[in-house]
Design an enzyme around this catalytic site. Structure first.
Site, PDB file in Angstrom:
ATOM      1  N   LYS B 106       0.868  -1.174   0.000  1.00 50.05           N
ATOM      2  CA  LYS B 106       0.000   0.000   0.000  1.00 50.05           C
ATOM      3  C   LYS B 106       0.903   1.221   0.000  1.00 50.05           C
ATOM      4  O   LYS B 106       1.613   1.485   0.967  1.00 50.05           O
ATOM      5  CB  LYS B 106      -0.906   0.017   1.235  1.00 50.05           C
ATOM      6  CG  LYS B 106      -1.628   1.357   1.389  1.00 50.05           C
ATOM      7  CD  LYS B 106      -2.503   1.444   2.623  1.00 50.05           C
ATOM      8  CE  LYS B 106      -2.780   2.901   2.960  1.00 50.05           C
ATOM      9  NZ  LYS B 106      -3.671   3.075   4.109  1.00 50.05           N
ATOM     10  N   GLY B 167      -8.170   9.037   9.814  1.00 50.98           N
ATOM     11  CA  GLY B 167      -8.411   9.114  11.258  1.00 50.98           C
ATOM     12  C   GLY B 167      -9.494  10.075  11.692  1.00 50.98           C
ATOM     13  O   GLY B 167      -9.703  10.263  12.889  1.00 50.98           O
ATOM     14  N   ALA B 193      -9.624   5.346   4.162  1.00 48.59           N
ATOM     15  CA  ALA B 193      -9.593   6.505   5.069  1.00 48.59           C
ATOM     16  C   ALA B 193     -10.902   7.278   5.075  1.00 48.59           C
ATOM     17  O   ALA B 193     -11.531   7.470   4.027  1.00 48.59           O
ATOM     18  CB  ALA B 193      -8.460   7.469   4.739  1.00 48.59           C
ATOM     19  N   GLY B 194     -11.285   7.691   6.266  1.00 50.89           N
ATOM     20  CA  GLY B 194     -12.455   8.544   6.436  1.00 50.89           C
ATOM     21  C   GLY B 194     -13.666   7.847   7.018  1.00 50.89           C
ATOM     22  O   GLY B 194     -14.516   8.494   7.628  1.00 50.89           O
ATOM     23  N   ASN B 215      -9.111   1.586   9.503  1.00 49.84           N
ATOM     24  CA  ASN B 215      -8.368   1.262  10.721  1.00 49.84           C
ATOM     25  C   ASN B 215      -9.029   1.927  11.932  1.00 49.84           C
ATOM     26  O   ASN B 215      -9.603   1.273  12.788  1.00 49.84           O
ATOM     27  CB  ASN B 215      -6.910   1.692  10.563  1.00 49.84           C
ATOM     28  CG  ASN B 215      -5.986   1.181  11.660  1.00 49.84           C
ATOM     29  OD1 ASN B 215      -4.807   0.975  11.441  1.00 49.84           O
ATOM     30  ND2 ASN B 215      -6.485   0.940  12.870  1.00 49.84           N
ATOM     31  N   SER B 216      -9.002   3.271  11.962  1.00 49.39           N
ATOM     32  CA  SER B 216      -9.489   3.986  13.150  1.00 49.39           C
ATOM     33  C   SER B 216     -10.938   3.680  13.481  1.00 49.39           C
ATOM     34  O   SER B 216     -11.299   3.618  14.662  1.00 49.39           O
ATOM     35  CB  SER B 216      -9.341   5.494  12.947  1.00 49.39           C
ATOM     36  OG  SER B 216      -8.035   5.816  12.567  1.00 49.39           O
TER      37      SER B 216
END
Lengths: 71, 264
Positions: B106, B167, B193-194, B215-216
């Site tokens: 990635k 994040g 992301a987001g 992830n977050s």
């Protein structure tokens, strides 16, 4: 008489080793033998199969990395 | 329930996967929570970061790759924290060595610490080098359709626009740009992301994304393991809805119950 020693940059820090030490020898000293790490020497990858044959010299820049959590 | 009927597997760079949820391994409280959350998510591809080994400290500490063995998970090393193409390429080469020649990476090259917005110019440069060097590059990028197109033309195997900043959990901030990217892309498009909660993941899949990387949203949920499972269902729901094709939106009502036979 003590064996001659050399200094390398290891993960950004100065590190002292006996002259002629190999990458494999360095990993043994660091207690990293058999651990999943990758080694870069002066910006080039040192493949695992080359650890024993690769000799370090004064001023070498060595990076030892591993995987950690990330997104 | 775990299979989307008549769906094909998610395919990237010749590898096939049943799960369309890719998860990161950062921000968890410990390795055990990481392991449990990833198991609950059903993800088969997990991202990891590559960092300097702490020398002489806790030599016996568990290694992430012992918890997430590469023979069970497809490890996707990232270049998070890299701010130029040279650093990113070095990191990918180290990752390939770390993972015994595994060449799926990635790529992310960041521009700014406050926004973690991608530096698309450096990203394009790094992508060119990596593709030439034999890597299969899944690339994190902005939601700019032109950059996404260029990254695909360079030979990236998947384009991964942000839905919101890394994040932030702000969700799908610009579905219209994603739609344009999706409409014209010749390689798999993943939202990376987001995403903040399950409905965000569903929306991304309903738009037609091949998969979602997060992830977050899981690691920073109050109950990460439960959220991981929620995300698994959200991805499936979104994918099924996409395949089913949603009804057209209408301004005025249309009764669901027949008018015939009403009592008077």
């Amino acid at each position: 008489m003590a064996a001659p020693r050399m200094r390398i940059q290891l993960n950004g820090e100065s590190f002292e080793l006996p002259d002629g030490e190999t990458v494999a020898g360095l990993l043994t000293r660091l207690d990293l033998t058999g651990r999943r790490v990758a080694v870069e020497l002066n910006l080039d990858i040192v493949q695992r199969s080359q650890h024993v044959a690769t000799t370090l010299t004064e001023g070498d820049q060595v990076e030892v990395v591993h995987a950690i959590g990330g997104g | 329930m775990s299979n989307v009927r008549s769906d094909k597997p998610f395919t990237v760079a010749g590898r096939t996967f049943q799960s369309r949820l890719l998860v990161g391994t950062g921000k968890y409280t410990d390795m055990e929570q990481t392991r449990l959350a990833i198991e609950a998510s059903g993800a088969e591809i997990v991202t990891v970061a590559v960092r300097r080994t702490n020398l002489g400290q806790n030599p016996g500490e568990p290694n992430l790759l012992d918890v997430l063995p590469p023979d069970r998970y497809t490890i996707l090393p990232n270049t998070a924290g890299c701010y130029d193409a040279i650093e990113a390429v070095r990191t990918c080469r180290l990752a390939r060595e770390l993972l015994d020649g595994h060449n799926l990476v990635k790529l992310e090259v960041l521009a700014d610490q406050k926004t973690l917005f991608p530096n698309v110019i450096e990203t394009l440069k790094a992508a060119e080098t990596l593709v030439r060097d034999g890597f299969d590059v899944m690339v994190y990028t902005s939601d700019d359709p032109i950059i996404a197109r260029q990254l695909a033309e360079i030979g990236c195997c998947a384009v991964m626009p942000l839905a919101g900043l890394i994040g932030t959990g702000l969700g799908i901030c610009n579905p219209y740009n994603l739609q344009i990217i999706l409409e014209e892309s010749k390689v798999p498009v993943l939202v990376d992301a987001g995403v903040g909660t399950a409905s965000d993941a569903t929306i991304a899949m309903e738009l037609g994304c091949e998969a979602v990387l997060m992830n977050s949203a899981i690691a920073h949920a109050q109950h990460p393991v439960l959220m991981a499972e929620a995300m698994k269902h959200a991805i499936l729901a979104g994918r099924m809805a996409y395949l089913a094709g949603r009804m057209p939106k209408k301004l005025y009502a249309s009764a669901s119950s027949p008018l015939d036979g009403l009592i008077k």
